[in-house]
Design an enzyme around this catalytic site. Structure first.
Site, PDB file in Angstrom:
ATOM      1  N   CYS A 160       3.257   8.364   1.367  1.00  0.00           N
ATOM      2  CA  CYS A 160       3.726   7.402   2.361  1.00  0.00           C
ATOM      3  C   CYS A 160       3.910   6.076   1.623  1.00  0.00           C
ATOM      4  O   CYS A 160       2.956   5.554   1.046  1.00  0.00           O
ATOM      5  CB  CYS A 160       2.663   7.287   3.457  1.00  0.00           C
ATOM      6  SG  CYS A 160       3.007   6.009   4.664  1.00  0.00           S
TER       7      CYS A 160
ATOM      8  N   CYS B 260       4.039  -5.511  16.131  1.00  0.00           N
ATOM      9  CA  CYS B 260       3.343  -4.544  17.004  1.00  0.00           C
ATOM     10  C   CYS B 260       1.862  -4.935  17.084  1.00  0.00           C
ATOM     11  O   CYS B 260       1.231  -5.177  16.051  1.00  0.00           O
ATOM     12  CB  CYS B 260       3.475  -3.115  16.464  1.00  0.00           C
ATOM     13  SG  CYS B 260       5.177  -2.557  16.360  1.00  0.00           S
TER      14      CYS B 260
ATOM     15  N   LEU C 212       7.417   5.342  19.340  1.00  0.00           N
ATOM     16  CA  LEU C 212       7.684   5.113  20.763  1.00  0.00           C
ATOM     17  C   LEU C 212       6.470   4.477  21.440  1.00  0.00           C
ATOM     18  O   LEU C 212       6.572   3.415  22.044  1.00  0.00           O
ATOM     19  CB  LEU C 212       8.048   6.446  21.420  1.00  0.00           C
ATOM     20  CG  LEU C 212       8.843   6.398  22.696  1.00  0.00           C
ATOM     21  CD1 LEU C 212      10.105   5.582  22.564  1.00  0.00           C
ATOM     22  CD2 LEU C 212       9.185   7.821  23.152  1.00  0.00           C
ATOM     23  N   HIS C 213       5.343   5.144  21.358  1.00  0.00           N
ATOM     24  CA  HIS C 213       4.045   4.609  21.795  1.00  0.00           C
ATOM     25  C   HIS C 213       3.948   4.256  23.267  1.00  0.00           C
ATOM     26  O   HIS C 213       2.951   3.645  23.683  1.00  0.00           O
ATOM     27  CB  HIS C 213       3.662   3.374  20.956  1.00  0.00           C
ATOM     28  CG  HIS C 213       3.635   3.602  19.472  1.00  0.00           C
ATOM     29  ND1 HIS C 213       3.163   4.752  18.909  1.00  0.00           N
ATOM     30  CD2 HIS C 213       4.023   2.810  18.437  1.00  0.00           C
ATOM     31  CE1 HIS C 213       3.248   4.671  17.582  1.00  0.00           C
ATOM     32  NE2 HIS C 213       3.785   3.508  17.276  1.00  0.00           N
TER      33      HIS C 213
ATOM     34  N   GLY D  54       5.817  -2.337   6.664  1.00  0.00           N
ATOM     35  CA  GLY D  54       7.198  -2.785   6.808  1.00  0.00           C
ATOM     36  C   GLY D  54       8.022  -1.964   7.776  1.00  0.00           C
ATOM     37  O   GLY D  54       7.629  -0.872   8.187  1.00  0.00           O
ATOM     38  N   GLU D  55       9.179  -2.507   8.135  1.00  0.00           N
ATOM     39  CA  GLU D  55      10.120  -1.822   9.022  1.00  0.00           C
ATOM     40  C   GLU D  55      11.355  -1.454   8.183  1.00  0.00           C
ATOM     41  O   GLU D  55      12.128  -2.330   7.791  1.00  0.00           O
ATOM     42  CB  GLU D  55      10.487  -2.740  10.196  1.00  0.00           C
ATOM     43  CG  GLU D  55      11.694  -2.298  11.014  1.00  0.00           C
ATOM     44  CD  GLU D  55      11.667  -0.830  11.443  1.00  0.00           C
ATOM     45  OE1 GLU D  55      10.635  -0.341  11.891  1.00  0.00           O
ATOM     46  OE2 GLU D  55      12.718  -0.164  11.316  1.00  0.00           O
TER      47      GLU D  55
ATOM     48  N   CYS E 163      -1.042  -3.034  14.999  1.00  0.00           N
ATOM     49  CA  CYS E 163      -0.793  -2.699  13.593  1.00  0.00           C
ATOM     50  C   CYS E 163      -1.320  -3.788  12.657  1.00  0.00           C
ATOM     51  O   CYS E 163      -1.160  -4.981  12.922  1.00  0.00           O
ATOM     52  CB  CYS E 163       0.707  -2.509  13.387  1.00  0.00           C
ATOM     53  SG  CYS E 163       1.170  -2.150  11.703  1.00  0.00           S
TER      54      CYS E 163
ATOM     55  N   ASN F 111      -5.653   4.321  14.732  1.00  0.00           N
ATOM     56  CA  ASN F 111      -6.567   3.869  13.686  1.00  0.00           C
ATOM     57  C   ASN F 111      -7.015   2.478  14.078  1.00  0.00           C
ATOM     58  O   ASN F 111      -6.195   1.566  14.162  1.00  0.00           O
ATOM     59  CB  ASN F 111      -5.824   3.767  12.336  1.00  0.00           C
ATOM     60  CG  ASN F 111      -5.781   5.087  11.625  1.00  0.00           C
ATOM     61  OD1 ASN F 111      -6.810   5.699  11.383  1.00  0.00           O
ATOM     62  ND2 ASN F 111      -4.576   5.520  11.282  1.00  0.00           N
TER      63      ASN F 111
ATOM     64  N   GLU G  35       0.811  -1.205   0.000  1.00  0.00           N
ATOM     65  CA  GLU G  35       0.000   0.000   0.000  1.00  0.00           C
ATOM     66  C   GLU G  35       0.852   1.266   0.000  1.00  0.00           C
ATOM     67  O   GLU G  35       1.921   1.287   0.597  1.00  0.00           O
ATOM     68  CB  GLU G  35      -0.894   0.027   1.245  1.00  0.00           C
ATOM     69  CG  GLU G  35      -1.877  -1.109   1.250  1.00  0.00           C
ATOM     70  CD  GLU G  35      -2.780  -1.107   2.462  1.00  0.00           C
ATOM     71  OE1 GLU G  35      -2.901  -0.068   3.142  1.00  0.00           O
ATOM     72  OE2 GLU G  35      -3.362  -2.174   2.730  1.00  0.00           O
TER      73      GLU G  35
ATOM     74  N   CYS H  92      -2.506   1.737   7.715  1.00  0.00           N
ATOM     75  CA  CYS H  92      -1.738   0.958   6.750  1.00  0.00           C
ATOM     76  C   CYS H  92      -1.938  -0.539   6.911  1.00  0.00           C
ATOM     77  O   CYS H  92      -1.986  -1.048   8.016  1.00  0.00           O
ATOM     78  CB  CYS H  92      -0.271   1.281   6.931  1.00  0.00           C
ATOM     79  SG  CYS H  92       0.310   2.068   5.493  1.00  0.00           S
TER      80      CYS H  92
ATOM     81  N   CYS I  47       5.338  -7.403   7.461  1.00  0.00           N
ATOM     82  CA  CYS I  47       6.287  -6.923   8.465  1.00  0.00           C
ATOM     83  C   CYS I  47       6.440  -8.009   9.517  1.00  0.00           C
ATOM     84  O   CYS I  47       5.510  -8.759   9.780  1.00  0.00           O
ATOM     85  CB  CYS I  47       5.737  -5.646   9.115  1.00  0.00           C
ATOM     86  SG  CYS I  47       6.837  -4.908  10.350  1.00  0.00           S
TER      87      CYS I  47
HETATM   88  N1  SAH Z   1       7.842   0.089  10.991  1.00  0.00           N
HETATM   89  C1  SAH Z   1       7.906   1.509  11.024  1.00  0.00           C
HETATM   90  C2  SAH Z   1       7.058   2.229  10.005  1.00  0.00           C
HETATM   91  C3  SAH Z   1       5.692   1.708   9.716  1.00  0.00           C
HETATM   92  S1  SAH Z   1       4.274   2.172  10.605  1.00  0.00           S
HETATM   93  C4  SAH Z   1       7.615   2.022  12.401  1.00  0.00           C
HETATM   94  O1  SAH Z   1       7.238   1.239  13.261  1.00  0.00           O
HETATM   95  O2  SAH Z   1       7.812   3.198  12.650  1.00  0.00           O
HETATM   96  C5  SAH Z   1       4.160   3.915  10.678  1.00  0.00           C
HETATM   97  C6  SAH Z   1       3.600   4.384  12.013  1.00  0.00           C
HETATM   98  O3  SAH Z   1       2.228   4.026  12.179  1.00  0.00           O
HETATM   99  C7  SAH Z   1       4.332   3.792  13.193  1.00  0.00           C
HETATM  100  O4  SAH Z   1       4.498   4.782  14.179  1.00  0.00           O
HETATM  101  C8  SAH Z   1       3.370   2.740  13.662  1.00  0.00           C
HETATM  102  O5  SAH Z   1       3.603   2.368  14.991  1.00  0.00           O
HETATM  103  C9  SAH Z   1       2.056   3.440  13.450  1.00  0.00           C
HETATM  104  N2  SAH Z   1       0.877   2.580  13.435  1.00  0.00           N
HETATM  105  C10 SAH Z   1       0.776   1.292  13.072  1.00  0.00           C
HETATM  106  N3  SAH Z   1      -0.494   0.848  13.222  1.00  0.00           N
HETATM  107  C11 SAH Z   1      -1.200   1.904  13.663  1.00  0.00           C
HETATM  108  C12 SAH Z   1      -2.562   2.093  13.994  1.00  0.00           C
HETATM  109  N4  SAH Z   1      -3.438   1.100  13.903  1.00  0.00           N
HETATM  110  N5  SAH Z   1      -2.953   3.320  14.401  1.00  0.00           N
HETATM  111  C13 SAH Z   1      -2.068   4.329  14.513  1.00  0.00           C
HETATM  112  N6  SAH Z   1      -0.767   4.217  14.199  1.00  0.00           N
HETATM  113  C14 SAH Z   1      -0.332   3.015  13.796  1.00  0.00           C
END
Ligand code: SAH
Length: 346
Positions: A109, A120, A219-220, A163-164, A123, A294, A96, A337, A116
């Site tokens: 983006c 997480c 970071l989250h 992806g990472e 995600c 999201n 995507e 995503c 991936c």
């Molecule tokens: N792997 C990388 C980039 C991909 S995700 C990373 O972790 O940074 C891009 C961002 O969206 C990251 O901060 C990820 O944690 C966040 N993300 C993933 N799923 C999400 C969701 N359901 N709602 C909000 N942010 C999300």
């Protein structure tokens, strides 16, 4: 760039590599520049390249070289101008990309991997694991295809799709070199942002290799215990070690880091979490980007309540931390995503 079944995608080649290819075919070096220029303009076929000798182009095609632009499998357009696209490559891999309009210009983006493996728990991209890495040329192809689809210029690229990026480090760097080259798209390094879940060796290398590119770190959470709960990567690279690497990154590059923080209802959105995070970031060259989660179908988490988002932001701001709340673009389409791909394949 190997082992993907797309080994002869000419979009993967840097100008130097293209030069080696054309000289091997007995042509002058400047032909490489011409071909690279056509690719950057979005040429879909060798036969668009009018000023390049047909015999060279035929020889390249006969050798198996192709222009690896993706096919559009699905497309969603939002009222705010956001376009989300499900692309497929020639091996059937689906990824995507999202086009967004901001006050400062248009941004895309892009994805760096098919799936991936970081795991997480909030995600969508990671639910089926990692299928394969994308090549630098396949990352470039997303930009070219989206530019063609929207008819709009793209001034910013963020590698924040599926992806990472630091799990596919070399190809991400290849992409950055390809899109930055002035004979191609010529996109400024400062107009590119890479987001990582916190792979420390990648952060260190990145500061050396491309210090002008922006870095975002997901970071989250304000501490190790909470971070481990949603991000398995935290077990390998602990919080203190990550913050230490981030601080060194800002010292070495003089660049501000963006910390991404997805606010999840009842998990990481309390004022105590905000206070703890502010304590961690006091005096830093940093910026926190709050993202109301999201919601992903099949995942247990819910987005933080608007009141809690405001309180969290105010608590950071009140303690001197630079903070923004991400505008939710494309909220009327499958914004998070990995969701378009999953919803279609279900
Ligand atoms: N792997 C990388 C980039 C991909 S995700 C990373 O972790 O940074 C891009 C961002 O969206 C990251 O901060 C990820 O944690 C966040 N993300 C993933 N799923 C999400 C969701 N359901 N709602 C909000 N942010 C999300």
């Amino acid at each position: 760039m190997s082992g993907t079944g797309t080994d002869k995608n000419i979009l993967d080649l840097t100008p130097d590599e293209l030069e080696a290819l054309v000289t091997r075919h007995g042509e002058k070096k400047f032909r490489a520049k011409q071909i690279f220029g056509w690719l950057g303009k979005g040429a879909g076929s060798f036969y668009d390249m009018h000023n390049v000798p047909a015999r060279l182009l035929s020889a390249l095609a006969e050798e198996g070289w192709f222009i690896g632009l993706p096919c559009v499998e699905d497309e969603q357009r939002s009222e705010d101008g956001t376009v989300k696209c499900l692309f497929s490559f020639s091996d059937g891999s689906e990824i995507e990309s999202v086009f967004m309009k901001y006050g400062y210009g248009n941004s895309i983006c892009i994805s760096s991997q098919v799936g991936c493996r970081m795991g997480c728990s909030f995600c969508a991209s990671t639910m089926d694991g990692l299928a394969r890495n994308l090549t630098g040329g396949e990352m470039l192809a997303q930009v070219l295809a989206m530019r063609d689809l929207t008819g709009e210029d793209i001034g910013h690229v963020v590698i924040m799709g599926m992806g990472e990026p630091f799990d596919n480090y070399d190809e991400v760097i290849r992409f950055i070199r390809l899109i930055n080259d002035s004979d191609g798209c010529g996109l400024g390094l400062r107009n590119i942002t890479v987001s990582t879940c916190g792979l420390i060796p990648g952060i260190k290398k990145f500061a050396e290799d491309v210090p002008q590119v922006n870095l975002a770190v997901s970071l989250h959470a304000p501490n190790q215990k909470l971070r481990e709960r949603t991000m398995p990567v935290a077990k390998k690279y602990g919080y203190d070690e990550l913050m230490d690497a981030c601080r060194k990154y800002t010292e070495k590059t003089g660049r501000r880091i963006t910390f991404e923080y997805a606010l999840i209802d009842g998990v990481n959105d309390s004022e105590d979490c905000a206070a703890e995070l502010a304590g961690r970031l006091a005096g830093w060259l940093a910026h926190v980007n709050l993202i109301p989660l999201n919601e992903v179908s099949g995942r247990e988490y819910r987005k933080a309540q608007p009141d809690n988002v405001r309180r969290f932001r105010d608590a950071l701001e009140g303690r001197g931390v630079a903070v923004t709340v991400r505008r939710t673009l494309g909220s009327d389409i499958d914004a998070a995503c990995g969701q378009l791909r999953r919803n279609r394949n279900r």
